[in-house]
Write a protein that holds these residues in place. Structure first.
Motif, mmCIF file in Angstrom:
data_model
loop_
_atom_site.group_PDB
_atom_site.id
_atom_site.type_symbol
_atom_site.label_atom_id
_atom_site.label_comp_id
_atom_site.label_asym_id
_atom_site.label_seq_id
_atom_site.Cartn_x
_atom_site.Cartn_y
_atom_site.Cartn_z
ATOM 1 N N ARG A 262 38.687 -12.441 19.335
ATOM 2 C CA ARG A 262 38.363 -11.099 18.842
ATOM 3 C C ARG A 262 37.322 -10.435 19.746
ATOM 4 N NH1 ARG A 262 40.140 -10.673 13.448
ATOM 5 N NH2 ARG A 262 41.794 -12.229 13.254
ATOM 6 N N CYS A 263 36.400 -11.218 20.270
ATOM 7 C CA CYS A 263 35.406 -10.654 21.186
ATOM 8 C C CYS A 263 36.085 -10.149 22.462
ATOM 9 C CB CYS A 263 34.342 -11.692 21.529
ATOM 10 S SG CYS A 263 33.202 -12.031 20.165
ATOM 11 N N GLY A 264 37.125 -10.859 22.895
ATOM 12 C CA GLY A 264 37.890 -10.374 24.034
ATOM 13 C C GLY A 264 38.583 -9.064 23.720
ATOM 14 N N LEU A 265 39.151 -8.977 22.523
ATOM 15 C CA LEU A 265 39.772 -7.717 22.092
ATOM 16 C C LEU A 265 38.732 -6.605 21.981
ATOM 17 C CD1 LEU A 265 42.168 -9.024 19.287
ATOM 18 C CD2 LEU A 265 42.792 -8.329 21.605
ATOM 19 N N LEU A 266 37.515 -6.967 21.591
ATOM 20 C CA LEU A 266 36.448 -5.982 21.476
ATOM 21 C C LEU A 266 36.068 -5.424 22.851
ATOM 22 C CD1 LEU A 266 34.342 -4.425 19.901
ATOM 23 C CD2 LEU A 266 32.899 -6.482 19.876
ATOM 24 N N VAL A 267 36.109 -6.258 23.885
ATOM 25 C CA VAL A 267 35.858 -5.764 25.246
ATOM 26 C C VAL A 267 36.860 -4.664 25.582
ATOM 27 C CG1 VAL A 267 35.971 -6.366 27.701
ATOM 28 C CG2 VAL A 267 34.772 -7.871 26.105
ATOM 29 N N LEU A 268 38.139 -4.935 25.318
ATOM 30 C CA LEU A 268 39.186 -3.947 25.607
ATOM 31 C C LEU A 268 38.999 -2.691 24.750
ATOM 32 C CD1 LEU A 268 41.790 -3.104 27.006
ATOM 33 C CD2 LEU A 268 43.065 -4.391 25.258
ATOM 34 N N ALA A 269 38.696 -2.872 23.459
ATOM 35 C CA ALA A 269 38.514 -1.716 22.578
ATOM 36 C C ALA A 269 37.335 -0.865 23.034
ATOM 37 C CB ALA A 269 38.290 -2.196 21.144
ATOM 38 N N THR A 270 36.278 -1.500 23.540
ATOM 39 C CA THR A 270 35.119 -0.748 24.023
ATOM 40 C C THR A 270 35.487 0.088 25.238
ATOM 41 O OG1 THR A 270 33.664 -2.521 23.209
ATOM 42 C CG2 THR A 270 32.699 -0.936 24.733
ATOM 43 N N PHE A 271 36.283 -0.481 26.140
ATOM 44 C CA PHE A 271 36.741 0.295 27.295
ATOM 45 C C PHE A 271 37.622 1.465 26.849
ATOM 46 C CE2 PHE A 271 35.706 -3.266 30.292
ATOM 47 C CZ PHE A 271 34.992 -2.503 31.200
ATOM 48 N N LEU A 288 27.555 5.535 28.192
ATOM 49 C CA LEU A 288 28.196 4.578 29.093
ATOM 50 C C LEU A 288 27.333 3.333 29.244
ATOM 51 C CD1 LEU A 288 30.410 3.822 31.154
ATOM 52 C CD2 LEU A 288 29.003 4.936 32.906
ATOM 53 N N ARG A 289 26.041 3.559 29.434
ATOM 54 C CA ARG A 289 25.145 2.421 29.635
ATOM 55 C C ARG A 289 25.149 1.495 28.419
ATOM 56 N NH1 ARG A 289 20.813 5.280 30.854
ATOM 57 N NH2 ARG A 289 21.596 5.685 32.949
ATOM 58 N N GLY A 290 25.155 2.071 27.223
ATOM 59 C CA GLY A 290 25.180 1.246 26.022
ATOM 60 C C GLY A 290 26.465 0.452 25.900
ATOM 61 N N ALA A 291 27.577 1.083 26.231
ATOM 62 C CA ALA A 291 28.868 0.387 26.143
ATOM 63 C C ALA A 291 28.952 -0.741 27.168
ATOM 64 C CB ALA A 291 30.003 1.380 26.358
ATOM 65 N N LEU A 292 28.483 -0.496 28.388
ATOM 66 C CA LEU A 292 28.522 -1.530 29.424
ATOM 67 C C LEU A 292 27.614 -2.702 29.067
ATOM 68 C CD1 LEU A 292 28.540 0.619 32.698
ATOM 69 C CD2 LEU A 292 30.487 -0.413 31.496
ATOM 70 N N GLN A 345 25.389 9.439 38.205
ATOM 71 C CA GLN A 345 24.612 8.413 37.518
ATOM 72 C C GLN A 345 25.528 7.373 36.871
ATOM 73 O OE1 GLN A 345 21.118 7.848 37.259
ATOM 74 N NE2 GLN A 345 22.044 5.940 36.564
ATOM 75 N N MET A 346 26.593 7.852 36.239
ATOM 76 C CA MET A 346 27.520 6.911 35.590
ATOM 77 C C MET A 346 28.261 6.065 36.617
ATOM 78 S SD MET A 346 28.996 8.886 32.205
ATOM 79 C CE MET A 346 29.407 10.458 32.934
ATOM 80 N N LEU A 347 28.597 6.632 37.758
ATOM 81 C CA LEU A 347 29.260 5.855 38.802
ATOM 82 C C LEU A 347 28.319 4.784 39.356
ATOM 83 C CD1 LEU A 347 31.210 8.681 40.678
ATOM 84 C CD2 LEU A 347 32.195 6.806 39.332
ATOM 85 N N ARG A 348 27.040 5.122 39.474
ATOM 86 C CA ARG A 348 26.070 4.107 39.917
ATOM 87 C C ARG A 348 25.956 2.993 38.885
ATOM 88 N NH1 ARG A 348 23.153 8.704 41.863
ATOM 89 N NH2 ARG A 348 21.949 8.809 39.913
ATOM 90 N N ASP A 349 25.923 3.382 37.606
ATOM 91 C CA ASP A 349 25.844 2.366 36.551
ATOM 92 C C ASP A 349 27.074 1.461 36.553
ATOM 93 O OD1 ASP A 349 23.395 3.299 35.712
ATOM 94 O OD2 ASP A 349 24.221 4.582 34.127
ATOM 95 N N LEU A 350 28.234 2.030 36.768
ATOM 96 C CA LEU A 350 29.462 1.234 36.828
ATOM 97 C C LEU A 350 29.454 0.295 38.019
ATOM 98 C CD1 LEU A 350 32.123 3.842 35.709
ATOM 99 C CD2 LEU A 350 31.873 1.545 34.743
ATOM 100 N N ALA A 351 28.950 0.772 39.170
ATOM 101 C CA ALA A 351 28.878 -0.083 40.354
ATOM 102 C C ALA A 351 27.946 -1.269 40.099
ATOM 103 C CB ALA A 351 28.406 0.727 41.560
ATOM 104 N N ASP A 352 26.787 -1.005 39.463
ATOM 105 C CA ASP A 352 25.855 -2.087 39.129
ATOM 106 C C ASP A 352 26.483 -3.058 38.139
ATOM 107 O OD1 ASP A 352 23.987 -0.896 40.765
ATOM 108 O OD2 ASP A 352 22.899 0.093 39.106
#
Length: 378
Positions: A262-271, A288-292, A345-352
């Motif tokens: 279910r945690c794996g499914l939650l990763v997908l649902a969050t995306f 975005l930062r909170g979701a990541l 800013q979001m692209l930098r956060d995604l790269a990190d």
């Protein structure tokens, strides 16, 4: 020792008088104040001497000693029970020191022949029964609080489980197998119930992905360290004998495997939630930062649990992270120029985030794209 020994008469030998006084004083005061190490050592030495002298103890001396103990031992027993940790204490985990010392004094008296055998057995039975009853009460309180909590407070449950361990340890020390197994089974039931409640929160969010459900699941995932402890507790209940894993063990293993799935499914649902908010133009850097952060916490949890099916789920989650993060990067890159500062800013956060996710864990797993197939569906 002479048969003239007396703890009430003026002609008692001084050594025996000191021993008797020490024993009665420590037992009589232990319910109010925990004996120091020095007092405890002196008590045990005096108790040993008193036990050796019982055969020559006059009737009036024995009667006096027993009457004093009849008054003080029930008080000490009551204090031991009141020292047991209470559920719901949020600030800290109770220390077993005081109850352990008082229990040591009480059990030492149960081995002393100054008390009749029947009385010693009765006191020991009452001690075990009351500690076991406290364990049952603890389980009922936790079960009731789990049903009311919305969302479930995993950190509080984790503290309560540790405090319940103290009761288990005491019964283990007392050697009552039946009471020990019953309370230990109740503790395992509570751990499974808490994991099911956390699973229900995840299922609700996956099914709705509404703002309220997003908050609830964020509360649960923010306690990922305690979630890991809870899952490992459930797995600890798995017992294997010559006939294979017992029924409760099978239930526990299946529950943990289902939960990490279910945690794996939650990763997908969050995306998916991120993608929908991005498409609606409501996704900003803080969201975005909170979701990541949530996704990374889930990955840490999944990688940290050695459960059946764990390898398959780890691979699927890492593929999901790599693929979906890159999809989010592509979607953000197409944003209009007016959102360029927030987008950058979001692209930098995604790269990190991707750089962190691609670092191998202790087992060598990393979120590198090992194929286009999304292990939890697309």
């Amino acid at each position: 020792m002479t048969s003239k020994l007396s703890i009430v008469g003026a002609r008692k030998p001084a050594a025996f008088s000191d021993h008797a006084a020490t024993v009665l004083r420590v037992v009589g005061a232990a319910h109010a104040q925990v004996p120091t190490e020095t007092e405890l050592a002196a008590f045990k030495a005096a108790l040993a001497a008193l036990g050796e002298a019982v055969v020559g103890l006059p009737v009036e001396a024995l009667t006096y000693a027993r009457s004093r103990l009849d008054d003080s031992l029930p008080k000490l027993l009551d204090r031991i029970i009141s020292d047991l940790p209470a559920p719901g204490e949020r600030e800290a985990v109770a220390e077993p020191g005081a109850v352990a010392v008082r229990l040591d004094v009480f059990r030492s008296m149960l081995s002393c022949t100054v008390l009749p055998v029947a009385q010693r057995r009765d006191l020991e039975r009452r001690l075990v029964d009351r500690i076991a009853h406290a364990g049952v009460h603890y389980h009922r309180w936790l079960t009731d609080s789990l049903q009311k909590a919305d969302p479930v407070d995993i950190r509080a449950v984790s503290f309560d489980q540790i405090r319940l361990d103290i009761i288990v340890w005491l019964l283990e020390d007392l050697g009552d197998t039946a009471a020990l197994n019953n309370v230990r089974s109740l503790a395992q039931m509570t751990a499974r119930a808490a994991l099911r409640r956390a699973r229900d929160v995840i299922d609700t969010y996956i099914g709705t992905r509404g703002p309220s459900q997003r908050f609830d699941v964020a509360v649960v995932v923010s306690q990922v360290e305690e979630l890991g402890t809870l899952a490992r507790r459930v797995l600890d209940s798995v017992r294997v004998d010559d006939q294979g894993i017992d029924g409760q063990g099978t239930l526990s293993r299946a529950l943990v495997e289902d939960f990490i799935h279910r945690c794996g499914l939650l990763v997908l649902a969050t995306f998916r939630d991120l993608e929908e908010r991005q498409a609606a133009g409501t996704l900003g850097p803080s969201g975005l930062r909170g979701a990541l952060k949530q996704i990374m916490a889930l990955r840490t949890f999944i990688h940290g649990i050695d459960a059946p099916g764990g390898t398959r789920i780890r691979l699927a989650v890492d593929r999901t992270i790599a693929r979906r993060a890159r999809m989010t990067v592509a979607a953000l890159a197409g944003r209009q120029a007016k959102d360029s500062a927030a987008t950058k800013q979001m692209l930098r956060d995604l790269a990190d985030f991707l750089a962190l996710a691609q670092q191998p864990d202790d087992n060598g797993w990393s979120a590198r794209d090992e194929g286009d197939k999304d292990g939890h569906g697309s």
